[in-house]
Design a protein around this motif. Sequence first.
Motif, PDB file in Angstrom:
ATOM      1  N   ALA A   1      -3.273 -11.465  24.382  1.00  0.00           N
ATOM      2  CA  ALA A   1      -4.536 -11.279  23.679  1.00  0.00           C
ATOM      3  C   ALA A   1      -4.514 -11.995  22.334  1.00  0.00           C
ATOM      4  N   PRO A   2      -5.676 -12.397  21.813  1.00  0.00           N
ATOM      5  CA  PRO A   2      -5.736 -12.940  20.452  1.00  0.00           C
ATOM      6  C   PRO A   2      -5.233 -11.904  19.450  1.00  0.00           C
ATOM      7  N   THR A   3      -4.843 -12.362  18.279  1.00  0.00           N
ATOM      8  CA  THR A   3      -4.291 -11.462  17.269  1.00  0.00           C
ATOM      9  C   THR A   3      -5.268 -10.358  16.903  1.00  0.00           C
ATOM     10  N   LEU A   4      -6.563 -10.668  16.814  1.00  0.00           N
ATOM     11  CA  LEU A   4      -7.552  -9.649  16.481  1.00  0.00           C
ATOM     12  C   LEU A   4      -7.559  -8.515  17.491  1.00  0.00           C
ATOM     13  N   ILE A   5      -7.422  -8.852  18.778  1.00  0.00           N
ATOM     14  CA  ILE A   5      -7.391  -7.816  19.811  1.00  0.00           C
ATOM     15  C   ILE A   5      -6.109  -6.995  19.698  1.00  0.00           C
ATOM     16  N   GLN A   6      -5.009  -7.657  19.382  1.00  0.00           N
ATOM     17  CA  GLN A   6      -3.754  -6.930  19.175  1.00  0.00           C
ATOM     18  C   GLN A   6      -3.869  -5.973  17.996  1.00  0.00           C
ATOM     19  N   LEU A   7      -4.572  -6.394  16.937  1.00  0.00           N
ATOM     20  CA  LEU A   7      -4.780  -5.511  15.780  1.00  0.00           C
ATOM     21  C   LEU A   7      -5.657  -4.323  16.150  1.00  0.00           C
ATOM     22  N   GLU A   8      -6.656  -4.559  17.004  1.00  0.00           N
ATOM     23  CA  GLU A   8      -7.492  -3.449  17.476  1.00  0.00           C
ATOM     24  C   GLU A   8      -6.654  -2.420  18.232  1.00  0.00           C
ATOM     25  N   GLU A   9      -5.780  -2.907  19.098  1.00  0.00           N
ATOM     26  CA  GLU A   9      -4.928  -1.997  19.863  1.00  0.00           C
ATOM     27  C   GLU A   9      -3.977  -1.234  18.950  1.00  0.00           C
ATOM     28  N   GLU A  10      -3.500  -1.915  17.890  1.00  0.00           N
ATOM     29  CA  GLU A  10      -2.628  -1.255  16.914  1.00  0.00           C
ATOM     30  C   GLU A  10      -3.368  -0.137  16.192  1.00  0.00           C
ATOM     31  N   ILE A  11      -4.627  -0.386  15.816  1.00  0.00           N
ATOM     32  CA  ILE A  11      -5.431   0.631  15.134  1.00  0.00           C
ATOM     33  C   ILE A  11      -5.723   1.798  16.065  1.00  0.00           C
ATOM     34  N   ASP A  12      -6.026   1.508  17.331  1.00  0.00           N
ATOM     35  CA  ASP A  12      -6.277   2.573  18.300  1.00  0.00           C
ATOM     36  C   ASP A  12      -5.044   3.461  18.471  1.00  0.00           C
ATOM     37  N   ARG A  13      -3.867   2.852  18.504  1.00  0.00           N
ATOM     38  CA  ARG A  13      -2.628   3.644  18.607  1.00  0.00           C
ATOM     39  C   ARG A  13      -2.433   4.494  17.358  1.00  0.00           C
ATOM     40  N   GLU A  14      -2.765   3.906  16.201  1.00  0.00           N
ATOM     41  CA  GLU A  14      -2.606   4.645  14.950  1.00  0.00           C
ATOM     42  C   GLU A  14      -3.538   5.857  14.915  1.00  0.00           C
ATOM     43  N   LEU A  15      -4.779   5.672  15.391  1.00  0.00           N
ATOM     44  CA  LEU A  15      -5.715   6.791  15.443  1.00  0.00           C
ATOM     45  C   LEU A  15      -5.227   7.879  16.386  1.00  0.00           C
ATOM     46  N   ALA A  16      -4.669   7.457  17.528  1.00  0.00           N
ATOM     47  CA  ALA A  16      -4.137   8.440  18.480  1.00  0.00           C
ATOM     48  C   ALA A  16      -2.963   9.202  17.878  1.00  0.00           C
ATOM     49  N   GLU A  17      -2.094   8.484  17.142  1.00  0.00           N
ATOM     50  CA  GLU A  17      -0.950   9.140  16.506  1.00  0.00           C
ATOM     51  C   GLU A  17      -1.414  10.102  15.418  1.00  0.00           C
ATOM     52  N   ASP A  18      -2.434   9.688  14.650  1.00  0.00           N
ATOM     53  CA  ASP A  18      -2.964  10.558  13.606  1.00  0.00           C
ATOM     54  C   ASP A  18      -3.522  11.839  14.203  1.00  0.00           C
ATOM     55  N   SER A  19      -4.244  11.701  15.321  1.00  0.00           N
ATOM     56  CA  SER A  19      -4.814  12.868  15.975  1.00  0.00           C
ATOM     57  C   SER A  19      -3.727  13.804  16.480  1.00  0.00           C
ATOM     58  N   ALA A  20      -2.671  13.208  17.060  1.00  0.00           N
ATOM     59  CA  ALA A  20      -1.561  14.029  17.557  1.00  0.00           C
ATOM     60  C   ALA A  20      -0.838  14.714  16.408  1.00  0.00           C
ATOM     61  N   ASP A  21      -0.673  13.995  15.293  1.00  0.00           N
ATOM     62  CA  ASP A  21       0.020  14.575  14.140  1.00  0.00           C
ATOM     63  C   ASP A  21      -0.768  15.728  13.540  1.00  0.00           C
ATOM     64  N   LYS A  22      -2.090  15.608  13.520  1.00  0.00           N
ATOM     65  CA  LYS A  22      -2.902  16.708  12.995  1.00  0.00           C
ATOM     66  C   LYS A  22      -2.782  17.938  13.872  1.00  0.00           C
ATOM     67  N   ASN A  23      -2.746  17.707  15.180  1.00  0.00           N
ATOM     68  CA  ASN A  23      -2.612  18.844  16.092  1.00  0.00           C
ATOM     69  C   ASN A  23      -1.268  19.533  15.940  1.00  0.00           C
ATOM     70  N   ASN A  24      -0.263  18.779  15.547  1.00  0.00           N
ATOM     71  CA  ASN A  24       1.082  19.344  15.379  1.00  0.00           C
ATOM     72  C   ASN A  24       1.368  19.762  13.947  1.00  0.00           C
ATOM     73  N   ASP A  25       0.323  19.657  13.068  1.00  0.00           N
ATOM     74  CA  ASP A  25       0.469  20.057  11.655  1.00  0.00           C
ATOM     75  C   ASP A  25       1.618  19.348  10.973  1.00  0.00           C
ATOM     76  N   LYS A  26       1.748  18.036  11.216  1.00  0.00           N
ATOM     77  CA  LYS A  26       2.813  17.281  10.564  1.00  0.00           C
ATOM     78  C   LYS A  26       2.374  16.832   9.182  1.00  0.00           C
ATOM     79  N   ASN A  27       3.346  16.530   8.343  1.00  0.00           N
ATOM     80  CA  ASN A  27       3.070  16.064   6.992  1.00  0.00           C
ATOM     81  C   ASN A  27       2.466  14.672   7.038  1.00  0.00           C
ATOM     82  N   ASP A  28       1.374  14.455   6.258  1.00  0.00           N
ATOM     83  CA  ASP A  28       0.709  13.154   6.240  1.00  0.00           C
ATOM     84  C   ASP A  28       1.606  12.045   5.736  1.00  0.00           C
TER      85      ASP A  28
END
Length: 300
Positions: A150-177
């Motif tokens: 994929a072009p770099t922009l698409i790779q960055l989109e996928e990176e952001i999507d993973r980050e959002l998923a990790e943030d959501s999981a971390d909030k559910n687990n009450d982890k430190n920001d």
Amino acid sequence: MLLEPRPFRPFKTCGEYLYAMKEDLAEWLNTLYELDIDVDNFMKQLETGVVLCRHANHVLKKAREFEANGSQCLDITIPKKDVIYRDGVNPGTFRARDNVSNFISWCRLLNIHECLLFETDDLVLRKNEKSFILCLLEVARRGSKIGILAPTLIQLEEEIDRELAEDSADKNNDKNDDNLIKPQIITNDLKSLHERVVELLSRCTCPTQYNLEYISDGKYRIGDTKVLIFVRILRSHVMVRVGGGWDTLEHYLEKHDPCRCRSGTRRSGSLPDSLGSSAPHFRVLRDPNAGQRVSLFRVS
């Protein structure tokens, strides 16, 4: 307050994001097919439709291999037949236009939304470069789902999507920001991503600055909104993800910062380098690593 004309640029800020996308797509196609495309000849190299149809058939081949390997959950529609095209055609000829038209028809079979499609003249006659570029990016998104580079922009989109998923999981687990903070991206000029963002914001010299709230590297809350924005560096461009697409941060600020969105003028923050020490300087209050609001103000 004094007003001054915008500084000379090879393109307007509203066109810079298209320049960045063409730059990224050119490098992507060169990597895939060993071509010699750059930003300046990008549209000319693709207007015969040969490269486009070649890529369409490459996607079809990879999709068949993907299914033959027993891969599940292929959530994109893949046309059954290869795209028919003529090689070695001259730009602007009927056969070249026919190649482009066949590629557009293939995109429709791929179920790409009509708002992301383009017309033949958008490419051949340069009537709407934006529509063509956005369509090609969407084709690249579909291809990335079946393992095509994929072009770099698409790779960055996928990176952001993973980050959002990790943030959501971390909030559910009450982890430190604090655990979410990642190392900053360093560019070739040794400026961090955050330094580039602050530099663009500091061009405004209004008494009341546009607020910048640092959340973590590449993640900000700008202005009075509670909506998060994600910022990434793409070569020499500072890009911000907007909805499902991208914009340059400078153009984004021009549309949202009240002092910059006046037609044809900008506040005196865009000062030429020739002013030297007479130009205003800016300081950042509070440590951004603490995740607090950053205030930019002029120092006399």
